[in-house]
Design a protein around this motif. Structure first.
Motif, short mmCIF file in Angstrom:
data_model
loop_
_atom_site.label_atom_id
_atom_site.label_comp_id
_atom_site.label_asym_id
_atom_site.label_seq_id
_atom_site.Cartn_x
_atom_site.Cartn_y
_atom_site.Cartn_z
N ALA A 28 0.83 -1.21 0.00
CA ALA A 28 0.00 0.00 0.00
C ALA A 28 0.86 1.25 0.00
O ALA A 28 0.56 2.24 -0.69
CB ALA A 28 -0.93 0.00 1.21
N LYS A 29 1.97 1.23 0.76
CA LYS A 29 2.87 2.39 0.80
C LYS A 29 3.54 2.62 -0.55
O LYS A 29 3.70 3.75 -1.00
CB LYS A 29 3.94 2.17 1.87
N VAL A 30 3.91 1.52 -1.21
CA VAL A 30 4.55 1.63 -2.53
C VAL A 30 3.57 2.16 -3.57
O VAL A 30 3.91 3.04 -4.37
CB VAL A 30 5.10 0.25 -2.97
N CYS B 137 -1.56 4.24 -1.45
CA CYS B 137 -2.98 4.21 -1.10
C CYS B 137 -3.12 3.70 0.33
O CYS B 137 -2.19 3.09 0.87
CB CYS B 137 -3.75 3.30 -2.07
N PRO B 138 -4.28 3.92 0.97
CA PRO B 138 -4.49 3.41 2.32
C PRO B 138 -4.46 1.88 2.31
O PRO B 138 -4.89 1.25 1.34
CB PRO B 138 -5.89 3.93 2.68
N ALA B 139 -3.98 1.30 3.39
CA ALA B 139 -3.88 -0.16 3.47
C ALA B 139 -5.26 -0.80 3.34
O ALA B 139 -5.41 -1.86 2.71
CB ALA B 139 -3.22 -0.56 4.78
N THR B 140 -6.28 -0.16 3.93
CA THR B 140 -7.64 -0.72 3.86
C THR B 140 -8.13 -0.81 2.43
O THR B 140 -8.83 -1.76 2.06
CB THR B 140 -8.61 0.15 4.68
N THR B 141 -7.76 0.20 1.61
CA THR B 141 -8.16 0.19 0.20
C THR B 141 -7.54 -0.99 -0.53
O THR B 141 -8.18 -1.66 -1.34
CB THR B 141 -7.73 1.51 -0.49
N LEU B 142 -6.27 -1.25 -0.22
CA LEU B 142 -5.57 -2.36 -0.87
C LEU B 142 -6.16 -3.70 -0.43
O LEU B 142 -6.36 -4.60 -1.26
CB LEU B 142 -4.08 -2.31 -0.54
N TYR B 143 -6.46 -3.84 0.86
CA TYR B 143 -7.06 -5.08 1.36
C TYR B 143 -8.39 -5.35 0.66
O TYR B 143 -8.68 -6.47 0.24
CB TYR B 143 -7.27 -5.00 2.88
N ASP B 144 -9.21 -4.30 0.54
CA ASP B 144 -10.52 -4.45 -0.11
C ASP B 144 -10.35 -4.82 -1.58
O ASP B 144 -11.09 -5.66 -2.12
CB ASP B 144 -11.32 -3.15 0.00
#
Length: 206
Positions: A179-181, A184-191
């Motif tokens: 997500a940092k790379v 975007c927010p980590a939650t967005t990537l998880y979703d």
């Protein structure tokens, strides 16, 4: 007492220098010092409470001073400018607009002006609300579906990074790091990974 200088900066270096020069000249004439400069590169379209300006006004104490080079540096909309002026007056924060030599302080004239501006802001809010309701009603009457479409979105924000995300997942990189790379927010990537069913591919046994 603290004197804050809010500079809303852009990619134009000359513009920033002009703001700083104008404020310094104004402050010298008024005997305002020392100055605490705060630079902000967030667009003025963003609500003022979500910018560095909001942090300044939340942290400022009664009797502190805020200087801006011109009124357009406060915000891009009349409504936001009116809200800022009203906030400064209610919090007893002195606001100086250098280019116009305008001062909003705790004087009776400033309080009267802020009251009138506050009423104007409330009227503008009512107009905006009324226009929005009328526009929505007109669209609904025309058969336009309002709100977000039902079902899952066909295209997601991170689709353009899908291949790269899959590559990182296969390498065992944590989703928080990915997500940092990606930015975007980590939650967005998880979703995103959940919806697109992205998971590490099983390694073929030798």
């Amino acid at each position: 007492m603290t004197t804050y200088v809010y500079l809303r900066v852009s990619t134009d270096l000359q513009d920033v220098q002009n703001q700083r020069h104008g404020v310094l000249e104004y402050a010298n004439q008024r005997g305002l010092s020392p100055l605490k400069f705060i630079e902000d590169n967030v667009t003025g379209k963003k609500p003022w409470r979500e910018r560095a300006l909001g942090q300044i006004l939340e942290n400022a104490s009664e009797g502190d001073t805020l200087i801006v080079s011109e009124v357009s540096r406060l915000a891009r909309s009349t409504l936001q400018v009116l809200e800022i002026l009203q906030h400064c007056t209610e919090s007893k924060i002195n606001l100086h607009i250098a280019k116009n030599s305008m001062i909003f302080d705790n004087s009776l004239q400033s309080r009267i002006t802020a009251t009138v501006l506050g009423m104007a802001a409330e009227i503008e809010r009512e107009f905006i609300s009324s226009r929005t309701k009328e526009a929505l009603a007109a669209r609904k009457a025309a058969g336009v579906q309002l709100g977000r479409p039902k079902g899952k979105a066909e295209k997601l924000k991170l689709d353009e990074h899908r291949a790269k995300i899959q590559e990182y997942v296969n390498l065992g990189v944590s989703k928080a790091a990915i997500a940092k790379v990606i930015g975007c927010p980590a939650t967005t990537l998880y979703d995103f990974c959940k919806v697109r069913k992205i998971k590490a591919k099983e390694k073929k046994k030798a």
